[in-house]
Scaffold this motif. Structure first.
Motif, PDB file in Angstrom:
ATOM      1  N   PHE A   1      44.666  32.000 122.861  1.00  0.00           N
ATOM      2  CA  PHE A   1      43.299  32.212 122.403  1.00  0.00           C
ATOM      3  C   PHE A   1      43.207  32.834 121.014  1.00  0.00           C
ATOM      4  O   PHE A   1      42.137  32.815 120.397  1.00  0.00           O
ATOM      5  CB  PHE A   1      42.549  33.123 123.382  1.00  0.00           C
TER       6      PHE A   1
ATOM      7  N   LEU B   1      39.786  32.423 118.705  1.00  0.00           N
ATOM      8  CA  LEU B   1      38.779  33.473 118.870  1.00  0.00           C
ATOM      9  C   LEU B   1      38.767  34.498 117.751  1.00  0.00           C
ATOM     10  O   LEU B   1      37.746  35.138 117.507  1.00  0.00           O
ATOM     11  CB  LEU B   1      38.978  34.184 120.212  1.00  0.00           C
ATOM     12  N   ALA B   2      39.908  34.699 117.084  1.00  0.00           N
ATOM     13  CA  ALA B   2      39.966  35.753 116.070  1.00  0.00           C
ATOM     14  C   ALA B   2      40.581  35.299 114.754  1.00  0.00           C
ATOM     15  O   ALA B   2      40.714  36.106 113.838  1.00  0.00           O
ATOM     16  CB  ALA B   2      40.753  36.955 116.609  1.00  0.00           C
TER      17      ALA B   2
ATOM     18  N   TYR C   1      43.774  39.036 116.981  1.00  0.00           N
ATOM     19  CA  TYR C   1      43.242  39.042 118.349  1.00  0.00           C
ATOM     20  C   TYR C   1      43.958  40.069 119.216  1.00  0.00           C
ATOM     21  O   TYR C   1      43.360  40.649 120.122  1.00  0.00           O
ATOM     22  CB  TYR C   1      43.404  37.642 118.941  1.00  0.00           C
TER      23      TYR C   1
ATOM     24  N   THR D   1      42.412  43.564 119.825  1.00  0.00           N
ATOM     25  CA  THR D   1      41.367  43.669 120.850  1.00  0.00           C
ATOM     26  C   THR D   1      41.882  43.329 122.234  1.00  0.00           C
ATOM     27  O   THR D   1      41.475  43.939 123.227  1.00  0.00           O
ATOM     28  CB  THR D   1      40.199  42.721 120.495  1.00  0.00           C
ATOM     29  N   LEU D   2      42.798  42.361 122.294  1.00  0.00           N
ATOM     30  CA  LEU D   2      43.239  41.848 123.586  1.00  0.00           C
ATOM     31  C   LEU D   2      44.156  42.809 124.330  1.00  0.00           C
ATOM     32  O   LEU D   2      44.043  42.937 125.560  1.00  0.00           O
ATOM     33  CB  LEU D   2      43.968  40.514 123.380  1.00  0.00           C
TER      34      LEU D   2
ATOM     35  N   ASN E   1      35.128  42.056 129.892  1.00  0.00           N
ATOM     36  CA  ASN E   1      35.214  41.929 128.433  1.00  0.00           C
ATOM     37  C   ASN E   1      36.648  41.940 127.940  1.00  0.00           C
ATOM     38  O   ASN E   1      36.922  42.307 126.793  1.00  0.00           O
ATOM     39  CB  ASN E   1      34.428  43.059 127.771  1.00  0.00           C
TER      40      ASN E   1
ATOM     41  N   PHE F   1      38.669  39.334 127.387  1.00  0.00           N
ATOM     42  CA  PHE F   1      38.978  38.256 126.452  1.00  0.00           C
ATOM     43  C   PHE F   1      37.900  38.053 125.386  1.00  0.00           C
ATOM     44  O   PHE F   1      38.221  37.741 124.246  1.00  0.00           O
ATOM     45  CB  PHE F   1      39.182  36.955 127.227  1.00  0.00           C
ATOM     46  N   VAL F   2      36.635  38.177 125.765  1.00  0.00           N
ATOM     47  CA  VAL F   2      35.548  37.918 124.824  1.00  0.00           C
ATOM     48  C   VAL F   2      34.461  38.971 124.975  1.00  0.00           C
ATOM     49  O   VAL F   2      34.388  39.686 125.987  1.00  0.00           O
ATOM     50  CB  VAL F   2      34.938  36.508 125.043  1.00  0.00           C
ATOM     51  N   ASP F   3      33.596  39.035 123.983  1.00  0.00           N
ATOM     52  CA  ASP F   3      32.457  39.951 124.004  1.00  0.00           C
ATOM     53  C   ASP F   3      31.412  39.432 124.996  1.00  0.00           C
ATOM     54  O   ASP F   3      31.030  38.256 124.938  1.00  0.00           O
ATOM     55  CB  ASP F   3      31.859  40.025 122.598  1.00  0.00           C
TER      56      ASP F   3
ATOM     57  N   THR G   1      28.352  37.025 124.166  1.00  0.00           N
ATOM     58  CA  THR G   1      28.424  35.567 124.027  1.00  0.00           C
ATOM     59  C   THR G   1      28.175  34.846 125.352  1.00  0.00           C
ATOM     60  O   THR G   1      28.176  33.613 125.375  1.00  0.00           O
ATOM     61  CB  THR G   1      29.809  35.163 123.496  1.00  0.00           C
TER      62      THR G   1
ATOM     63  N   ARG H   1      26.382  37.893 131.911  1.00  0.00           N
ATOM     64  CA  ARG H   1      26.526  39.120 131.120  1.00  0.00           C
ATOM     65  C   ARG H   1      26.109  40.342 131.935  1.00  0.00           C
ATOM     66  O   ARG H   1      26.752  41.395 131.843  1.00  0.00           O
ATOM     67  CB  ARG H   1      25.676  39.009 129.855  1.00  0.00           C
TER      68      ARG H   1
END
Length: 279
Positions: free
Chosen positions: A71, A75-76, A82, A85-86, A212, A214-216, A219, A225
């Motif tokens: 990813f 994603l980044a 990435y 964050t990951l 959260n 993998f992603v915010d 989104t 959410r």
């Protein structure tokens, strides 16, 4: 021949009488001592069955490498970017997922009859459960060390420094200790280790992936959410990520500690109730 035979018998009788002679009993071990002994037992099982370390060594490495390079570019912009964050999220996901083995090992002891032997010992009754959870806390720490060490090799640079990383791991271990009490209830209620594994995975997969990590969550669709932001694992990821990067708010950490305390307050008494009533 008679004299020769009588002498060893006399020695045996003398030693037997000495062993059976009334003497002061050793003091009964306290709760902490008994719990530490059972915790040491949990670690000794790893010595005799090293395959138990696969979930704290091999799987964290596979997850981190797989998701970073799968990813990262999409994603980044790059896997290294990435990774910043990951990694805290992967760390939380891996350690939370291995908490289920608390229930599996407990249920295995029950099916093999070891459970009944522990109940007959003159020790603090919850020591077997508390000791098993202490042994698992060591496994959580080992899994965290593997993930952080590999992350540093791949380019993870925590802005919170060593202190931030240690605080993040400590918070994760505390939460997982509280979360493990949920699985002890399952270990006492379900009949076989396979059923414990099946139910645990059914809970853990959505509980760890719908976060959260993998992603915010911004989104995601509104209904998803809402679930993600209410998920305690999401709160844990946010707090650990913040501690490692030096941006954690006190409220985030306090929320995770409160959730861990609530899990213990609810499921520890329930576990002890089931433990005492089990025939």
């Amino acid at each position: 021949m008679t004299a020769t035979t009588a002498r060893p018998r006399a020695d045996i009788d003398e030693r037997l009488s000495s062993a059976l002679a009334p003497r002061a009993r050793p003091p009964r071990p306290g709760p902490l001592t008994a719990s530490l002994v059972f915790g040491w037992r949990a670690l000794l099982k790893i010595k005799h069955v090293p395959e138990q370390l696969f979930d704290v060594t091999v799987f964290p490495v596979l997850f981190l490498l797989m998701f970073t390079y799968l990813f990262g570019g999409a994603l980044a912009g790059s896997p290294r970017e990435y990774l910043q964050t990951l990694l805290p999220g992967i760390l939380v996901m891996n350690v939370v997922m291995i908490t289920m083995y608390t229930a599996v090992t407990l249920n295995t002891d029950i099916t093999r009859g070891i459970f009944d032997r522990f109940r007959s010992l003159p020790v603090w009754r919850p020591a077997a459960l508390a000791g098993a959870l202490l042994g698992d806390a060591v496994r959580y720490t080992a899994a965290s060390s593997v993930v952080v060490a590999l992350g540093l090799v791949l380019g993870f640079r925590p802005q919170g420094g060593v202190v931030g990383v240690l605080l993040g791991v400590a918070l994760l271990v505390v939460f997982c200790y509280g979360f493990s009490w949920v699985w002890t209830v399952l270990g006492l209620v379900l009949r076989t280790p396979n059923s414990v594994m099946g139910v645990s995975m059914m809970v853990l997969f959505p509980g760890t992936f719908l976060t959260n990590v993998f992603v915010d969550p911004a989104t995601m669709p509104g209904w998803l959410r809402a679930f993600v932001e209410a998920n305690p694992v999401t709160h844990l990821v946010t707090a650990v990520r913040g501690l490692m990067h030096g941006s954690a708010a006190t409220g985030q950490v306090a929320l995770v500690l409160a959730e861990a305390a609530a899990l213990v307050a609810v499921f520890a008494p329930l576990t002890l109730y089931l433990y005492n009533r089990r025939s």
